[in-house]
Design a protein around this motif. Structure first.
Motif, PDB file in Angstrom:
ATOM      1  N   TRP A  67       0.861  -1.621   0.331  1.00  0.00           N
ATOM      2  CA  TRP A  67       0.021   0.198  -0.453  1.00  0.00           C
ATOM      3  C   TRP A  67       0.996   1.099   0.374  1.00  0.00           C
ATOM      4  O   TRP A  67       1.468   1.252   0.730  1.00  0.00           O
ATOM      5  N   GLU A 100      -9.591 -11.377 -11.128  1.00  0.00           N
ATOM      6  CA  GLU A 100      -9.316 -11.119  -9.165  1.00  0.00           C
ATOM      7  C   GLU A 100      -8.347 -12.439  -8.606  1.00  0.00           C
ATOM      8  O   GLU A 100      -8.270 -11.914  -7.290  1.00  0.00           O
ATOM      9  N   MET A 148      -5.272  -2.516  -6.787  1.00  0.00           N
ATOM     10  CA  MET A 148      -6.885  -2.439  -5.381  1.00  0.00           C
ATOM     11  C   MET A 148      -6.433  -0.959  -5.427  1.00  0.00           C
ATOM     12  O   MET A 148      -5.373  -0.311  -4.754  1.00  0.00           O
ATOM     13  N   THR A 188      -6.331   0.988   8.645  1.00  0.00           N
ATOM     14  CA  THR A 188      -7.401   0.284   8.920  1.00  0.00           C
ATOM     15  C   THR A 188      -8.310   1.586   9.522  1.00  0.00           C
ATOM     16  O   THR A 188      -9.996   0.520   8.812  1.00  0.00           O
ATOM     17  N   MET A 220     -10.365   1.900   5.116  1.00  0.00           N
ATOM     18  CA  MET A 220     -10.414   0.913   4.815  1.00  0.00           C
ATOM     19  C   MET A 220     -11.786   0.355   5.116  1.00  0.00           C
ATOM     20  O   MET A 220     -13.097  -0.379   4.777  1.00  0.00           O
ATOM     21  N   ILE A 257     -12.071  -1.891   0.501  1.00  0.00           N
ATOM     22  CA  ILE A 257     -11.175  -1.896  -1.094  1.00  0.00           C
ATOM     23  C   ILE A 257     -12.130  -2.065  -1.848  1.00  0.00           C
ATOM     24  O   ILE A 257     -12.935  -3.091  -1.954  1.00  0.00           O
ATOM     25  N   ASN A 299      -1.456  -7.379  -4.883  1.00  0.00           N
ATOM     26  CA  ASN A 299      -1.354  -8.666  -4.337  1.00  0.00           C
ATOM     27  C   ASN A 299      -0.515  -9.587  -5.141  1.00  0.00           C
ATOM     28  O   ASN A 299       0.074  -8.879  -6.507  1.00  0.00           O
ATOM     29  N   VAL A 300       0.058 -10.178  -4.943  1.00  0.00           N
ATOM     30  CA  VAL A 300       0.874 -11.432  -5.678  1.00  0.00           C
ATOM     31  C   VAL A 300      -0.416 -11.994  -6.208  1.00  0.00           C
ATOM     32  O   VAL A 300      -1.083 -11.899  -6.639  1.00  0.00           O
ATOM     33  N   MET A 329      -0.473 -15.179  -7.755  1.00  0.00           N
ATOM     34  CA  MET A 329      -0.948 -16.216  -7.833  1.00  0.00           C
ATOM     35  C   MET A 329      -1.346 -17.823  -8.883  1.00  0.00           C
ATOM     36  O   MET A 329      -1.543 -18.893  -9.439  1.00  0.00           O
ATOM     37  N   PHE A 374      -2.970  -7.275   7.457  1.00  0.00           N
ATOM     38  CA  PHE A 374      -1.898  -7.141   7.337  1.00  0.00           C
ATOM     39  C   PHE A 374      -0.345  -8.131   6.992  1.00  0.00           C
ATOM     40  O   PHE A 374       0.465  -7.795   5.995  1.00  0.00           O
ATOM     41  N   GLU A 394     -12.808 -10.922  -0.439  1.00  0.00           N
ATOM     42  CA  GLU A 394     -11.997 -10.534  -1.596  1.00  0.00           C
ATOM     43  C   GLU A 394     -10.594 -10.327  -1.035  1.00  0.00           C
ATOM     44  O   GLU A 394      -9.607 -10.522  -2.227  1.00  0.00           O
ATOM     45  N   PHE A 395      -9.934  -9.932  -0.404  1.00  0.00           N
ATOM     46  CA  PHE A 395      -9.164  -9.004   0.086  1.00  0.00           C
ATOM     47  C   PHE A 395      -8.337  -9.460   1.465  1.00  0.00           C
ATOM     48  O   PHE A 395      -6.853  -9.232   1.148  1.00  0.00           O
ATOM     49  N   SER A 450      -4.092 -19.734  -0.730  1.00  0.00           N
ATOM     50  CA  SER A 450      -4.414 -19.009  -0.777  1.00  0.00           C
ATOM     51  C   SER A 450      -3.198 -17.882  -0.561  1.00  0.00           C
ATOM     52  O   SER A 450      -2.268 -18.181  -0.679  1.00  0.00           O
ATOM     53  N   ASN A 451      -3.560 -16.741  -0.895  1.00  0.00           N
ATOM     54  CA  ASN A 451      -2.748 -15.533  -1.121  1.00  0.00           C
ATOM     55  C   ASN A 451      -2.974 -14.562   0.159  1.00  0.00           C
ATOM     56  O   ASN A 451      -3.221 -15.219   1.197  1.00  0.00           O
ATOM     57  N   VAL A 452      -1.973 -14.333   0.241  1.00  0.00           N
ATOM     58  CA  VAL A 452      -1.476 -12.720   1.293  1.00  0.00           C
ATOM     59  C   VAL A 452      -2.663 -11.738   1.678  1.00  0.00           C
ATOM     60  O   VAL A 452      -3.613 -12.120   1.124  1.00  0.00           O
ATOM     61  N   MET A 489      -3.852  -8.956   2.183  1.00  0.00           N
ATOM     62  CA  MET A 489      -2.995  -7.236   2.304  1.00  0.00           C
ATOM     63  C   MET A 489      -4.252  -6.283   3.175  1.00  0.00           C
ATOM     64  O   MET A 489      -3.709  -5.527   3.023  1.00  0.00           O
ATOM     65  N   SER A 490      -5.810  -7.100   3.201  1.00  0.00           N
ATOM     66  CA  SER A 490      -6.009  -5.992   3.623  1.00  0.00           C
ATOM     67  C   SER A 490      -6.050  -6.001   5.535  1.00  0.00           C
ATOM     68  O   SER A 490      -5.528  -6.586   6.606  1.00  0.00           O
ATOM     69  N   CYS A 491      -7.113  -5.085   5.642  1.00  0.00           N
ATOM     70  CA  CYS A 491      -7.269  -4.772   7.562  1.00  0.00           C
ATOM     71  C   CYS A 491      -7.585  -6.074   8.517  1.00  0.00           C
ATOM     72  O   CYS A 491      -7.797  -6.159   9.247  1.00  0.00           O
ATOM     73  N   TRP A 492      -8.565  -6.778   7.832  1.00  0.00           N
ATOM     74  CA  TRP A 492      -9.104  -7.677   8.225  1.00  0.00           C
ATOM     75  C   TRP A 492      -8.531  -9.069   8.793  1.00  0.00           C
ATOM     76  O   TRP A 492      -8.642 -10.022   6.737  1.00  0.00           O
TER      77      TRP A 492
END
Lengths: 304, 304
Positions: A148, A178, A184, A223, A226, A231, A253-254, A256, B141, B178-179, B252-254, B256-259
């Motif tokens: 970010w 997606e 993002m 936070t 968001m 997002i 993101n990466v 994948m 994060f 999604e995030f 599954s991906n990283v 990157m959200s706050c959730w």
């Protein structure tokens, strides 16, 4: 040499809270909001959310020549050695090619596409020039993400961009979905400036273009933004366009998936907002990252 | 000690192509497909796609006690030192807690929830026991991803699970969106076994549970399967359920959200498919990863 007052202090040793931006998001005066090409509604959306998405802004046919040219670059060994080319961390794959409009006449003309350029000039209410251009490749399975950040935070501290009067146009070159690490954005985040912690080392760009650690907002500020506005990740086929304000927080993101994600970025800056000395006190970054030589107002061309 | 014939050879020094699986995906004979609790249509969907998604399978009220208990574990310093607890690479955050049904009577009862257990028994056409249970935390994060893999590939080579007659139930504990790095699955991938390259070191799990490198299918096979059937990432509120077959490719991906994203996993294995010696030739992994002691058939309970 530190100046008496830096309106957007960042890269500090101590934490400083986020604050409301000083500059307008949309620079057009209200009486000319409906002059086009964007409708007043679209302009207000950009003002409120910090970005606009256009599905298939360019047609697939219009994009084909550009996509072919980019594919050729992927296999260009000379280009891999060029100083504007950034490779993935520890890898052979190209992550970014900067100065794409200097490399290619075709892409140079695209920066001046009349429809695109008139939208940019409407939002910034000014003649503009290219501050930076780049293509971000994100190969299947191997493409890394971008943390970010606000572009303005970097451009101000490392390039000496004085005020918020610039924006990026990201043109989708391969289907953005997606799963392949689409851009993002945090809607509404452009309204605040978030000072970041940490002094900027000289030649920071050599690391930051591979993996950004400095200039990443703190978790509490992210936070808050968001939680307020969530997002969004616009998705679309080649030729789709995302226009986002220079201070809108974004990342990706990466990848994948097996599907490469390539996006083209043109950064337009107002001719009234040309670069000064970097506010972090370091020497200026190279021309391919921050144009200081060619600030002639862009003139529209039809059918680039 | 290598056995004369390994039906699912993997962790080899040389590459071997993917092949069709030998075992059925749905073990129920066709004349009993409609006996429930799943409809024949749902059973066929599982057979074809390798997973089923149930939005809000459990209600939020039913989940509240479980969610509270998990929050308490996050701050439990003893648990951080426990051998079934995996921390994020180089970090203080908990990545996974294995054997959650051994730690908590409440979660132990949940593994025997009548509705859930009867679905599992229907699909595997057998009494079942818990092969492994875990909670995967993925903090905002900081939560890292999981690379593409088939669980069966690991359970066969490292745990000696002889055949494909097991499945995982993933229960959503915090909103999966999604995030925040939701579970991604490749529909239809359960139909093929993909031998992976690379000998398994002893105690491989100490690394693989933090970051999986071995047991990741080759890019060509993944590309073929993704191009055929794409990728899906079911999303839903706490209490939602994903049932996926032991050989369905997922990752599954990283986050990157706050959730934060926390998902609970119960792995059910048929009592006719109990563990043998690991096929990779190493000593068995610890009990918290691969239960060899308690294979009594689970008995349903109401309102766990």
């Amino acid at each position: 040499m530190a100046r008496p007052q830096d309106l957007f202090p960042t890269r500090l040793e101590r934490k400083l809270g986020m604050f409301e931006r000083l500059d307008p998001v949309v620079h057009t005066p209200s009486e000319r909001l409906s002059d086009g090409p964007l409708s007043a509604k679209q302009v207000r959306e950009f003002d409120e959310r910090g970005f606009l998405f256009f599905d298939s802004f360019f047609s697939k046919d219009e994009m084909d020549g550009f996509i072919k040219e980019l594919k050729d670059y992927e296999d260009d060994d000379d280009l891999k050695l060029s100083e504007g080319t950034i490779l993935e961390p520890g890898k052979e794959e190209i992550r970014s090619i900067f100065g794409i409009h200097d490399i290619s006449e075709r892409f140079d003309r695209l920066t001046r596409d009349a429809h695109l350029l008139n939208i940019v000039r409407q939002l910034l209410d000014s003649d503009v020039y290219i501050h930076q251009s780049r293509i971000n490749y994100k190969p299947g399975f191997k493409g890394k993400g971008f943390n970010w950040h606000s572009d303005f935070e970097t451009w101000h501290s490392e390039d000496g961009m004085p005020r918020m009067r610039s924006l990026s146009c990201s043109i989708v070159m391969t289907d953005n979905n997606e799963f392949n690490g689409p851009l993002m954005l945090i809607p509404g985040s452009q309204k605040y400036f978030i000072p970041c912690v940490g002094r900027t080392p000289e030649d920071n760009y050599k690391e930051s273009l591979k993996s950004q650690d400095l200039g990443v907002p703190d978790a509490a500020s992210l936070t808050r933004l968001m939680d307020e506005n969530a997002i969004e990740a616009p998705k679309g086929p080649p030729g789709s366009l995302i226009i986002f304000e220079c201070n809108t927080l974004h990342g990706s993101n990466v990848n994948m998936s097996c599907w490469p994600r390539s996006n083209l970025f043109f950064v337009y800056n107002s001719v009234h907002n040309t670069l000064e000395e970097p506010y972090c006190g370091n020497k200026p970054r190279p021309e391919f990252l921050a144009n200081r030589k060619n600030m002639e107002p862009l003139k529209p061309v039809r059918n680039p």
